[in-house]
Scaffold this motif. Structure first.
Motif, PDB file in Angstrom:
ATOM      1  N   ALA A  71      36.544  22.059  37.850  1.00 52.66           N
ATOM      2  CA  ALA A  71      35.670  22.706  38.692  1.00 52.66           C
ATOM      3  C   ALA A  71      35.799  22.855  40.447  1.00 52.66           C
ATOM      4  N   PRO A  72      35.995  21.340  40.674  1.00 54.15           N
ATOM      5  CA  PRO A  72      36.084  21.091  42.141  1.00 54.15           C
ATOM      6  C   PRO A  72      37.337  21.898  42.894  1.00 54.15           C
ATOM      7  N   ILE A  73      38.420  22.143  42.025  1.00 60.57           N
ATOM      8  CA  ILE A  73      39.442  22.873  42.748  1.00 60.57           C
ATOM      9  C   ILE A  73      38.956  24.590  42.671  1.00 60.57           C
ATOM     10  N   ILE A  74      38.478  24.917  41.560  1.00 57.38           N
ATOM     11  CA  ILE A  74      38.098  26.556  41.331  1.00 57.38           C
ATOM     12  C   ILE A  74      36.940  26.878  42.450  1.00 57.38           C
ATOM     13  N   ARG A  75      36.175  25.766  42.782  1.00 50.53           N
ATOM     14  CA  ARG A  75      35.127  26.039  43.832  1.00 50.53           C
ATOM     15  C   ARG A  75      35.905  26.419  45.054  1.00 50.53           C
ATOM     16  N   GLU A  76      36.629  25.416  45.515  1.00 50.30           N
ATOM     17  CA  GLU A  76      37.300  25.670  46.968  1.00 50.30           C
ATOM     18  C   GLU A  76      38.171  26.835  46.801  1.00 50.30           C
ATOM     19  N   MET A  77      38.958  27.362  45.741  1.00 50.67           N
ATOM     20  CA  MET A  77      39.572  28.224  45.600  1.00 50.67           C
ATOM     21  C   MET A  77      38.626  29.669  45.987  1.00 50.67           C
ATOM     22  N   LEU A  78      37.657  29.495  45.383  1.00 49.81           N
ATOM     23  CA  LEU A  78      36.524  30.643  45.623  1.00 49.81           C
ATOM     24  C   LEU A  78      36.090  30.771  46.757  1.00 49.81           C
ATOM     25  N   LYS A  79      35.925  29.632  47.516  1.00 49.96           N
ATOM     26  CA  LYS A  79      35.284  29.588  48.863  1.00 49.96           C
ATOM     27  C   LYS A  79      36.556  30.300  49.805  1.00 49.96           C
ATOM     28  N   LEU A  80      37.638  30.010  49.513  1.00 46.02           N
ATOM     29  CA  LEU A  80      38.784  30.590  50.379  1.00 46.02           C
ATOM     30  C   LEU A  80      39.037  32.196  49.873  1.00 46.02           C
ATOM     31  N   GLN A  81      38.797  32.504  48.587  1.00 47.24           N
ATOM     32  CA  GLN A  81      38.932  33.833  48.475  1.00 47.24           C
ATOM     33  C   GLN A  81      37.683  34.841  49.137  1.00 47.24           C
ATOM     34  N   GLN A  82      36.593  34.282  49.063  1.00 48.01           N
ATOM     35  CA  GLN A  82      35.547  34.835  49.977  1.00 48.01           C
ATOM     36  C   GLN A  82      36.183  35.345  51.338  1.00 48.01           C
ATOM     37  N   TYR A  83      36.991  34.655  52.037  1.00 44.98           N
ATOM     38  CA  TYR A  83      37.379  34.726  53.349  1.00 44.98           C
ATOM     39  C   TYR A  83      38.767  35.545  53.581  1.00 44.98           C
ATOM     40  N   SER A  84      39.149  35.736  52.261  1.00 50.01           N
ATOM     41  CA  SER A  84      40.437  36.382  52.321  1.00 50.01           C
ATOM     42  C   SER A  84      40.751  37.729  51.674  1.00 50.01           C
ATOM     43  N   PHE A  85      41.091  37.354  50.014  1.00 47.80           N
ATOM     44  CA  PHE A  85      41.146  38.671  49.166  1.00 47.80           C
ATOM     45  C   PHE A  85      39.824  39.167  48.750  1.00 47.80           C
ATOM     46  N   VAL A  86      38.363  38.576  49.078  1.00 46.95           N
ATOM     47  CA  VAL A  86      37.327  39.193  48.825  1.00 46.95           C
ATOM     48  C   VAL A  86      37.009  38.988  47.320  1.00 46.95           C
ATOM     49  N   CYS A  87      37.613  40.035  46.631  1.00 44.88           N
ATOM     50  CA  CYS A  87      37.504  40.135  45.245  1.00 44.88           C
ATOM     51  C   CYS A  87      38.791  40.668  44.659  1.00 44.88           C
ATOM     52  N   ALA A  88      38.968  40.561  43.490  1.00 44.90           N
ATOM     53  CA  ALA A  88      39.967  41.596  42.613  1.00 44.90           C
ATOM     54  C   ALA A  88      39.478  42.859  42.725  1.00 44.90           C
ATOM     55  N   PRO A  89      40.160  44.077  42.513  1.00 47.31           N
ATOM     56  CA  PRO A  89      39.802  45.491  42.596  1.00 47.31           C
ATOM     57  C   PRO A  89      38.588  45.602  41.650  1.00 47.31           C
ATOM     58  N   HIS A  90      37.611  45.946  41.980  1.00 47.09           N
ATOM     59  CA  HIS A  90      36.393  45.951  41.076  1.00 47.09           C
ATOM     60  C   HIS A  90      36.464  46.792  39.590  1.00 47.09           C
ATOM     61  N   PRO A  91      36.640  48.276  40.046  1.00 46.45           N
ATOM     62  CA  PRO A  91      36.852  48.899  38.847  1.00 46.45           C
ATOM     63  C   PRO A  91      37.814  48.536  37.732  1.00 46.45           C
ATOM     64  N   LEU A  92      38.732  48.197  38.233  1.00 42.11           N
ATOM     65  CA  LEU A  92      39.894  47.556  37.396  1.00 42.11           C
ATOM     66  C   LEU A  92      39.667  46.270  36.684  1.00 42.11           C
ATOM     67  N   GLN A  93      38.748  45.662  37.353  1.00 40.99           N
ATOM     68  CA  GLN A  93      38.374  44.348  36.313  1.00 40.99           C
ATOM     69  C   GLN A  93      37.427  44.820  35.043  1.00 40.99           C
ATOM     70  N   TRP A  94      36.852  46.181  35.211  1.00 44.26           N
ATOM     71  CA  TRP A  94      36.153  46.640  33.920  1.00 44.26           C
ATOM     72  C   TRP A  94      37.416  47.079  33.104  1.00 44.26           C
ATOM     73  N   GLY A  95      38.513  47.906  33.452  1.00 42.28           N
ATOM     74  CA  GLY A  95      39.375  48.021  32.584  1.00 42.28           C
ATOM     75  C   GLY A  95      40.168  46.634  31.930  1.00 42.28           C
TER      76      GLY A  95
END
Length: 373
Positions: free
Chosen positions: A243-267
């Motif tokens: 969890a500590p590693i994933i938490r830091e990766m999430l923080k970095l994603q918020q300032y870079s990729f933001v998120c994976a393509p939203h509608p395609l996640q439902w696919g």
């Protein structure tokens, strides 16, 4: 533009050799394209339908950076069941490439060392160099097996990360369970993070896939749906680990990729229920046909997974061999120096139609036998 405007890191990496061949293929009239690691089968129908419905329902804004809850929770529950590690956490990433970049940014400081097995996927050393790390290569030629003594000798006080890939790109290698367990336990004993790239885990043909995370709970796993579900352009990856590693990766994603393509996640969520066995069986057959057709003319290690062969060139360097393959036969394959510090082998991708593979076999036989006659 003045070169002094550019950051020094841009000089440490080159344009992907795979992409260069891919772009060349787009200019040829009728290429035999065995170059790109992109499945030739379509995405499952239910997956396509769910993505379209998500778009039509207006799910076109940002998702949570960690991913839509139904997809993230479904994947996390499966990971925890498989590994028996209830404390493991998971993040949806913008492809496995995005996951790799986040992992390196979160874990490795400039000047620290990253161990990479040679041959390797092109992104591993390029990303490490781009963030200022020192890459330490561990040679696996000629059989592409992992020698734990070599790995242990490569570990120093500056080692931060070992990058492991099984089934492997470009070799298709699948280490034995003993090798996987040994590597996992060595990393844990040395206090080094083990990053396991498992994007090809569905394509493990001769025995069940085994993750090093089973033996070392501190293993960080990068995975995704690009290869297994035939959707590399959807950019649906995920990472799971402590969890500590994933938490830091999430923080970095918020300032870079933001998120994976939203509608395609439902696919992707709908794709979790898809039956992929027919595609896996088909790719096992493609492997077997290629190996049977080429083993008399080429020195090769039979791959246990993924959808690649990495034969040794029968003459010349790999770059010379590939140039002749393209010039004489319009055969697109990748020279080994794209994946390695050596230039003795070349990569064939059999993620292609059977008719294309048959044309490739004919061209490869002519290339080998023409220099012997």
């Amino acid at each position: 533009m003045s070169e002094h405007w550019l950051a020094d890191r841009t000089r440490l990496i080159d344009t992907s050799g795979i992409r260069k061949v891919f772009e060349l293929g787009a200019r040829l009239a009728d290429p035999i394209n065995l170059s790109i690691g992109q499945p030739d089968f379509p995405a499952p129908v239910e997956m396509q339908r769910a993505a379209v419905e998500a778009i039509q329902q207006g799910r076109n804004g940002y998702s949570l950076s960690q991913g839509i809850p139904p997809l993230r929770e479904s994947l996390l529950a499966e990971v925890r069941r498989e590994l028996g590690q209830p404390d493991r956490d998971l993040l949806i990433t913008s492809g496995t490439s995005g996951g790799l970049m986040l992992a390196l940014l979160a874990l490795v400081n400039p000047g620290e060392e990253v161990i990479v097995f040679d041959p390797y996927f092109v992104m591993y050393d390029s990303l490490a160099l781009a963030i200022g790390a020192r890459v330490v290569y561990v040679d696996t030629y000629p059989d592409f097996r992992i020698d734990l003594n070599k790995v242990e000798s490569a570990i120093s006080s500056r080692t931060k990360l070992i990058v492991f890939n099984s089934p492997a790109n470009p070799t298709g290698g699948v280490p034995s369970d003993v090798e996987v367990q040994g590597l996992a336990e060595l990393a844990q004993r040395k206090g080094v993070v083990l990053l396991s790239d498992e994007i090809y885990r569905a394509f493990c043909y001769d025995r069940p896939f085994v993750s090093p995370a089973r033996f070392n709970p501190h293993t960080l796993v990068i995975d995704g749906m690009s290869k297994s579900h035939g959707v590399p352009g959807w950019r649906l990856g995920f990472a799971h680990g402590p969890a500590p590693i994933i938490r830091e990766m999430l923080k970095l994603q918020q300032y870079s990729f933001v998120c994976a393509p939203h509608p395609l996640q439902w696919g992707g969520l709908a794709g979790l229920k898809a039956d992929l066995r027919c595609h896996i069986d088909a790719y096992r057959s493609k492997r077997d046909r290629l190996v049977a057709a080429l083993r008399d003319d080429y020195e090769l290690v039979v791959p246990g997974g993924a959808f690649y062969l990495f034969p040794k060139t029968p003459w010349g360097t790999a770059e010379e061999f590939v140039h002749e393959a393209i010039d004489r036969h319009q055969l697109l394959i990748i020279p080994g120096n794209v994946f390695s510090r050596k230039d003795t082998h070349f990569r064939i991708s059999y993620a292609a139609a059977d008719a294309t593979i048959d044309r490739g076999i004919e061209a490869l036989r002519k290339l080998a036998r023409g220099r012997r006659s």
